[in-house]
Write an enzyme that holds these catalytic residues in place. Structure first.
Site, PDB file in Angstrom:
ATOM      1  CE  LYS A  37     -12.211 -61.963  28.212  1.00 23.14           C
ATOM      2  NZ  LYS A  37     -11.829 -60.970  29.237  1.00 23.14           N
ATOM      3  NE  ARG A 134     -11.490 -53.841  31.366  1.00 20.45           N
ATOM      4  CZ  ARG A 134     -11.088 -55.044  30.963  1.00 20.45           C
ATOM      5  NH1 ARG A 134     -10.415 -55.183  29.827  1.00 20.45           N
ATOM      6  NH2 ARG A 134     -11.322 -56.127  31.680  1.00 20.45           N
ATOM      7  CE1 TYR A 262     -10.261 -58.181  -6.684  1.00 12.93           C
ATOM      8  CE2 TYR A 262     -10.017 -58.912  -4.412  1.00 12.93           C
ATOM      9  CZ  TYR A 262     -10.774 -58.807  -5.573  1.00 12.93           C
ATOM     10  OH  TYR A 262     -12.037 -59.333  -5.601  1.00 12.93           O
ATOM     11  CG  MET A 311     -14.254 -60.449   2.061  1.00 11.34           C
ATOM     12  SD  MET A 311     -15.857 -59.801   1.561  1.00 11.34           S
ATOM     13  CE  MET A 311     -15.465 -58.091   1.276  1.00 11.34           C
TER      14      MET A 311
HETATM   15  C1  LIG Z   1     -10.728 -61.431  30.042  1.00  7.20           C
HETATM   16  C2  LIG Z   1     -10.607 -61.322  31.516  1.00  7.20           C
HETATM   17  C3  LIG Z   1      -9.872 -62.278  32.256  1.00  7.20           C
HETATM   18  C4  LIG Z   1      -9.002 -63.343  31.612  1.00  7.20           C
HETATM   19  O1  LIG Z   1      -7.747 -62.802  31.317  1.00  7.20           O
HETATM   20  P1  LIG Z   1      -6.588 -63.712  30.671  1.00  7.20           P
HETATM   21  O2  LIG Z   1      -5.437 -62.793  30.538  1.00  7.20           O
HETATM   22  O3  LIG Z   1      -7.119 -64.144  29.340  1.00  7.20           O
HETATM   23  O4  LIG Z   1      -6.371 -64.858  31.572  1.00  7.20           O
HETATM   24  C5  LIG Z   1      -9.931 -62.200  33.634  1.00  7.20           C
HETATM   25  N1  LIG Z   1     -10.634 -61.225  34.255  1.00  7.20           N
HETATM   26  C6  LIG Z   1     -11.313 -60.288  33.574  1.00  7.20           C
HETATM   27  C7  LIG Z   1     -12.041 -59.225  34.323  1.00  7.20           C
HETATM   28  C8  LIG Z   1     -11.314 -60.289  32.183  1.00  7.20           C
HETATM   29  O5  LIG Z   1     -11.972 -59.337  31.500  1.00  7.20           O
END
Ligand SMILES: *Cc1c(COP(=O)(O)O)cnc(C)c1O
Length: 366
Positions: A37, A134, A262, A311
């Protein structure tokens, strides 16, 4: 030809090393899901997925559009979408992505779509909330869930999963073991009534390190692939994957009383050489690193960032080192630098590496 001077170099061999490191901690039959991701934790999701596709069993992304990018790049491996929305379900099916269903709202919407199409035995994943609060069904949802699932041939539960809230924290061991036990109990009930046995998984990177007894059928490794294990000794076994590099654009020599950047935040107290580097807060270099909080390496020597981070640029004090315009600048090329930067920004490496903006060219080194 690479005409970008500031690049994020991704080390493919390091990612493979890190995957192998986690593999040897697991039982040979445990499947591996690689979490890619957020552009592969800020790296480069499609190239990383191609690198790993024949070494892992699954990929996971957070959102459906991230999965579509992988499919469009030709990735055939199953892809779990951790956080689909009702509006994305059609696209998910179109690209043969596998949704995590986490409440009855999305479950019913997917079932309706699957019935209309109709789909047959379409792979879905059921997420349970065991304490992170969550996303996820509650334990008390299981009877309804089981009866709905038994009624439908349109979908098939490929896996049941949950996510740990504090797998890296030894002080939360009791809570984490409670999560694992509750999850195992939910799974047992589903196994008894469903008539088949979906895969089960709960561990992320730190889970694999601290609770290997709970590896079940699969583990989901994210940050570990990218060189961090939320634990000093374990991180030392991993290789750095993200290296942020730039060059010196210009060098100025300024006199006592003159200022840099700046708000005239840096005031020279003696003759000073200042080097300007083409990377700034729009690229993910926090303003918290200005005014000598952060540093970069030039010719293997750390030099401090002076004045405010702009920036698109930073200035560093190179009075004490030999260097020229055009010389290479390393923002980080070791986990220790990334951890230091994260610490100075009051955050964790997860944020530091995913914050490197898409303006910076990714170069995967094989
Ligand atoms: C992001 C995520 C992971 C990976 O977690 P890490 O700590 O980066 O290994 C695993 N499961 C879910 C549901 C996640 O959102």
């Amino acid at each position: 030809m690479n005409n970008h001077v500031t690049i994020l170099e991704i080390d493919a061999k390091s990612i493979q090393h890190n995957l192998a490191y986690f593999k040897q901690k697991l039982k040979p039959e445990t499947k591996i899901l690689a979490v890619v991701k957020a552009f592969g934790y800020g790296s480069e999701s499609t190239e990383i997925a191609k690198l790993l596709e024949d070494k892992v069993d699954y990929f996971a992304v957070a959102y459906s559009n991230e999965g579509i990018i992988l499919r469009e790049a030709g990735i055939k491996t199953p892809i779990l979408v951790l956080h689909p929305q009702i509006q994305n379900l059609k696209d998910i099916v179109k690209h043969r992505l596998e949704p995590s269903l986490y409440n009855f709202k999305i479950f019913d919407a997917f079932l309706k779509l699957a019935d209309e199409k109709p789909l047959m035995n379409y792979p879905v994943h059921i997420k349970f909330n065991t304490g992170l609060n969550r996303l996820g069904f509650w334990h008390s949802d299981t009877p309804t869930l089981i009866s709905e699932l038994k009624k439908s041939n349109n979908i098939k539960v490929e896996s049941i999963f949950s996510h740990l809230a504090a797998s890296e924290d030894p002080n939360e061991q009791e809570f984490t073991i409670g999560q694992i036990n509750n999850f195992a109990y939910i799974v047992k009930q589903i196994y008894q009534h469903l008539g088949y046995k979906p895969m089960i998984h709960i561990l992320n990177t730190s889970g694999v390190i601290n609770y290997p007894q709970a590896q079940f059928d699969m583990v989901r490794i994210g940050i570990g692939l990218y060189g961090f294990a939320n634990n000093k000794n374990e991180t030392a076994q991993l290789k750095n994957t993200h290296s942020l590099k730039s060059v010196i654009s210009q060098i100025h020599i300024i006199q006592p009383g003159e200022t840099v950047g700046y708000n005239r935040a840096f005031v020279a107290s003696k003759p000073t050489r200042s080097a300007t580097i083409p990377i700034g807060h729009a690229d993910g270099i926090s303003r918290k690193l200005g005014n000598k909080e952060g540093f970069v390496f030039i010719n293997n020597t750390p030099v401090p960032i002076i004045g405010n981070v702009c920036m698109d640029m930073i200035m560093v004090d190179v009075s004490k080192i030999e260097c020229n315009e055009g010389d290479e600048v390393i923002l980080f090329n070791h986990q220790k630098h990334i951890e230091y930067m994260a610490h100075k920004c009051e955050t964790i490496p997860y944020e530091t590496i995913t914050a490197i903006s898409q303006r910076i060219k990714r170069v995967v080194k094989h």
